[in-house]
Scaffold this motif. Sequence first.
Motif, PDB file in Angstrom:
ATOM      1  N   GLU A   1      -2.667  -5.908   0.636  1.00  0.00           N
ATOM      2  CA  GLU A   1      -3.578  -4.765   0.617  1.00  0.00           C
ATOM      3  C   GLU A   1      -3.688  -4.161   2.017  1.00  0.00           C
ATOM      4  OE1 GLU A   1      -5.789  -1.945  -1.136  1.00  0.00           O
ATOM      5  OE2 GLU A   1      -4.777  -3.585  -2.179  1.00  0.00           O
ATOM      6  N   LEU A   2      -3.733  -5.008   3.019  1.00  0.00           N
ATOM      7  CA  LEU A   2      -3.770  -4.541   4.402  1.00  0.00           C
ATOM      8  C   LEU A   2      -2.490  -3.780   4.754  1.00  0.00           C
ATOM      9  CD1 LEU A   2      -5.280  -4.673   7.165  1.00  0.00           C
ATOM     10  CD2 LEU A   2      -3.906  -6.698   7.625  1.00  0.00           C
ATOM     11  N   LEU A   3      -1.340  -4.316   4.350  1.00  0.00           N
ATOM     12  CA  LEU A   3      -0.067  -3.638   4.626  1.00  0.00           C
ATOM     13  C   LEU A   3       0.046  -2.313   3.880  1.00  0.00           C
ATOM     14  CD1 LEU A   3       2.509  -6.573   4.665  1.00  0.00           C
ATOM     15  CD2 LEU A   3       1.861  -5.096   6.561  1.00  0.00           C
ATOM     16  N   LYS A   4      -0.418  -2.277   2.631  1.00  0.00           N
ATOM     17  CA  LYS A   4      -0.339  -1.040   1.855  1.00  0.00           C
ATOM     18  C   LYS A   4      -1.187   0.062   2.467  1.00  0.00           C
ATOM     19  CE  LYS A   4      -1.566  -2.618  -1.930  1.00  0.00           C
ATOM     20  NZ  LYS A   4      -2.044  -2.889  -3.270  1.00  0.00           N
ATOM     21  N   ARG A   5      -2.347  -0.306   2.965  1.00  0.00           N
ATOM     22  CA  ARG A   5      -3.203   0.714   3.573  1.00  0.00           C
ATOM     23  C   ARG A   5      -2.709   1.128   4.954  1.00  0.00           C
ATOM     24  NH1 ARG A   5      -9.089   0.388   1.343  1.00  0.00           N
ATOM     25  NH2 ARG A   5      -8.639  -0.548  -0.676  1.00  0.00           N
ATOM     26  N   SER A   6      -2.070   0.215   5.666  1.00  0.00           N
ATOM     27  CA  SER A   6      -1.567   0.528   7.005  1.00  0.00           C
ATOM     28  C   SER A   6      -0.255   1.289   6.957  1.00  0.00           C
ATOM     29  CB  SER A   6      -1.346  -0.759   7.796  1.00  0.00           C
ATOM     30  OG  SER A   6      -2.524  -1.482   7.904  1.00  0.00           O
ATOM     31  N   LEU A   7       0.625   0.904   6.040  1.00  0.00           N
ATOM     32  CA  LEU A   7       1.957   1.500   5.945  1.00  0.00           C
ATOM     33  C   LEU A   7       2.209   1.968   4.513  1.00  0.00           C
ATOM     34  CD1 LEU A   7       3.761  -1.347   7.889  1.00  0.00           C
ATOM     35  CD2 LEU A   7       3.120   0.865   8.809  1.00  0.00           C
TER      36      LEU A   7
END
Length: 86
Positions: free
Chosen positions: A20-26
């Motif tokens: 979820e962190l990666l999806k929102r960041s990238l």
Amino acid sequence: MYQVLVFSTILAPIVTALMELLKRSLPRLLPYHALLSLVVGAVLGAAAYPFTDFELTARLWAGGLAGLASAGLYNSFSSRKHPPDK
């Protein structure tokens, strides 16, 4: 095998949070969500060396299973249809 499944159950929420962190960041990585989730799970499983006494292959399997489970969990909840407003 039972221990690998228990370990993957422990890793699944962690992988889900990281994804979820990666999806929102990238956001451009969103089409590769399932593959990236598998890789993140395997890396996280391999990095759990100090916490388990499993061999590397068992940790990779557990991490891969956790990654695929988190990708399936995300897809099942994101594709839900909302009930119509009354």
